[in-house]
Write a protein that holds these residues in place. Structure first.
Motif, mmCIF file in Angstrom:
data_model
loop_
_atom_site.group_PDB
_atom_site.id
_atom_site.type_symbol
_atom_site.label_atom_id
_atom_site.label_comp_id
_atom_site.label_asym_id
_atom_site.label_seq_id
_atom_site.Cartn_x
_atom_site.Cartn_y
_atom_site.Cartn_z
ATOM 1 N N VAL A 44 6.965 8.528 3.525
ATOM 2 C CA VAL A 44 6.438 7.548 3.163
ATOM 3 C C VAL A 44 5.263 7.935 1.998
ATOM 4 O O VAL A 44 4.341 9.142 2.577
ATOM 5 C CB VAL A 44 5.964 6.729 4.168
ATOM 6 C CG1 VAL A 44 4.864 5.727 4.439
ATOM 7 C CG2 VAL A 44 7.258 6.632 4.961
ATOM 8 N N ILE A 45 4.829 7.191 0.834
ATOM 9 C CA ILE A 45 4.081 7.825 0.264
ATOM 10 C C ILE A 45 2.912 7.065 -0.269
ATOM 11 O O ILE A 45 3.475 5.902 0.014
ATOM 12 C CB ILE A 45 4.551 8.348 -0.833
ATOM 13 C CG1 ILE A 45 5.257 8.230 -1.611
ATOM 14 C CG2 ILE A 45 4.457 10.043 -0.460
ATOM 15 C CD1 ILE A 45 5.543 8.402 -3.215
ATOM 16 N N THR A 46 1.743 6.511 -0.843
ATOM 17 C CA THR A 46 1.128 6.050 -1.145
ATOM 18 C C THR A 46 1.914 5.034 -2.577
ATOM 19 O O THR A 46 2.497 6.585 -2.985
ATOM 20 C CB THR A 46 -0.079 5.756 -1.488
ATOM 21 O OG1 THR A 46 -0.296 7.019 -1.986
ATOM 22 C CG2 THR A 46 -1.141 6.695 -0.566
ATOM 23 N N LYS A 47 1.629 4.127 -2.501
ATOM 24 C CA LYS A 47 2.331 3.114 -3.450
ATOM 25 C C LYS A 47 1.416 3.866 -4.902
ATOM 26 O O LYS A 47 2.087 3.738 -6.259
ATOM 27 C CB LYS A 47 1.917 1.903 -3.577
ATOM 28 C CG LYS A 47 2.828 0.837 -4.614
ATOM 29 C CD LYS A 47 2.926 -0.598 -4.718
ATOM 30 C CE LYS A 47 2.898 -1.498 -5.735
ATOM 31 N NZ LYS A 47 2.695 -1.302 -7.015
ATOM 32 N N ASP A 48 0.751 4.190 -5.258
ATOM 33 C CA ASP A 48 -0.194 4.759 -6.415
ATOM 34 C C ASP A 48 0.438 5.670 -6.430
ATOM 35 O O ASP A 48 0.507 5.980 -7.343
ATOM 36 C CB ASP A 48 -1.652 4.796 -5.298
ATOM 37 C CG ASP A 48 -2.959 3.311 -5.178
ATOM 38 O OD1 ASP A 48 -1.814 2.537 -5.858
ATOM 39 O OD2 ASP A 48 -3.944 3.247 -5.222
ATOM 40 N N SER A 49 0.621 6.894 -5.191
ATOM 41 C CA SER A 49 1.206 7.930 -5.515
ATOM 42 C C SER A 49 2.455 7.701 -6.444
ATOM 43 O O SER A 49 3.215 8.428 -7.280
ATOM 44 C CB SER A 49 1.249 9.192 -4.410
ATOM 45 O OG SER A 49 -0.067 9.564 -3.851
ATOM 46 N N CYS A 50 3.600 7.354 -5.979
ATOM 47 C CA CYS A 50 4.783 6.473 -6.359
ATOM 48 C C CYS A 50 4.559 6.404 -7.967
ATOM 49 O O CYS A 50 5.010 6.624 -9.094
ATOM 50 C CB CYS A 50 5.245 5.960 -5.620
ATOM 51 S SG CYS A 50 6.825 5.042 -6.121
ATOM 52 N N ASP A 51 3.511 5.407 -8.320
ATOM 53 C CA ASP A 51 3.363 4.893 -9.741
ATOM 54 C C ASP A 51 2.527 5.822 -10.838
ATOM 55 O O ASP A 51 3.736 6.075 -11.425
ATOM 56 C CB ASP A 51 2.314 3.735 -9.273
ATOM 57 C CG ASP A 51 3.289 2.776 -8.468
ATOM 58 O OD1 ASP A 51 4.528 2.166 -8.532
ATOM 59 O OD2 ASP A 51 2.020 1.629 -8.171
ATOM 60 N N GLN A 90 8.142 4.038 0.763
ATOM 61 C CA GLN A 90 9.069 4.719 1.857
ATOM 62 C C GLN A 90 10.120 5.275 0.518
ATOM 63 O O GLN A 90 10.887 4.687 -0.458
ATOM 64 C CB GLN A 90 9.412 3.696 2.153
ATOM 65 C CG GLN A 90 11.323 4.763 2.952
ATOM 66 C CD GLN A 90 11.768 4.045 4.301
ATOM 67 O OE1 GLN A 90 11.014 2.902 5.446
ATOM 68 N NE2 GLN A 90 13.607 3.066 4.096
ATOM 69 N N VAL A 149 1.244 -0.888 0.194
ATOM 70 C CA VAL A 149 0.518 0.181 0.179
ATOM 71 C C VAL A 149 1.155 0.391 -0.010
ATOM 72 O O VAL A 149 0.357 2.610 0.016
ATOM 73 C CB VAL A 149 -0.915 0.181 1.511
ATOM 74 C CG1 VAL A 149 -1.897 1.463 1.114
ATOM 75 C CG2 VAL A 149 -2.388 -1.429 1.249
ATOM 76 N N MET A 150 2.072 1.033 0.416
ATOM 77 C CA MET A 150 2.672 2.383 0.745
ATOM 78 C C MET A 150 4.287 1.757 0.532
ATOM 79 O O MET A 150 5.003 1.264 -0.288
ATOM 80 C CB MET A 150 3.230 2.393 2.331
ATOM 81 C CG MET A 150 2.238 3.202 2.601
ATOM 82 S SD MET A 150 0.593 4.095 2.659
ATOM 83 C CE MET A 150 2.040 5.523 2.773
#
Length: 67
Positions: free
Chosen positions: A37-44, A24, A21-22
């Motif tokens: 630490v951000i959401t995985k969706d934002s990273c993607d 780093q 979900v997250m």
């Protein structure tokens, strides 16, 4: 993009640890390390990768100093 926040630090991504979900994200800012630490969706969605230059916008209710 313009933003009212003034606490901005420019750095380079040195590491990304993806979870379910997250995410780093570690940045090198000068001689310092900053971890976000951000959401995985934002990273993607941002297509972040090691070596990218990014700006960290810091919003905090308090900042502590140690001497």
């Amino acid at each position: 993009m313009q933003i009212s926040g003034r606490n901005k630090l420019v750095g380079e991504i040195t590491n990304i640890k993806l979870g379910v979900v997250m995410a780093q994200v570690t940045l090198k800012v000068g001689e310092n390390k900053l971890v976000s630490v951000i959401t995985k969706d934002s990273c993607d969605e941002m297509k972040l990768k090691v070596g990218d230059k990014v700006t960290a916008l810091i919003k905090a209710t308090e900042v502590m100093l140690i001497k």
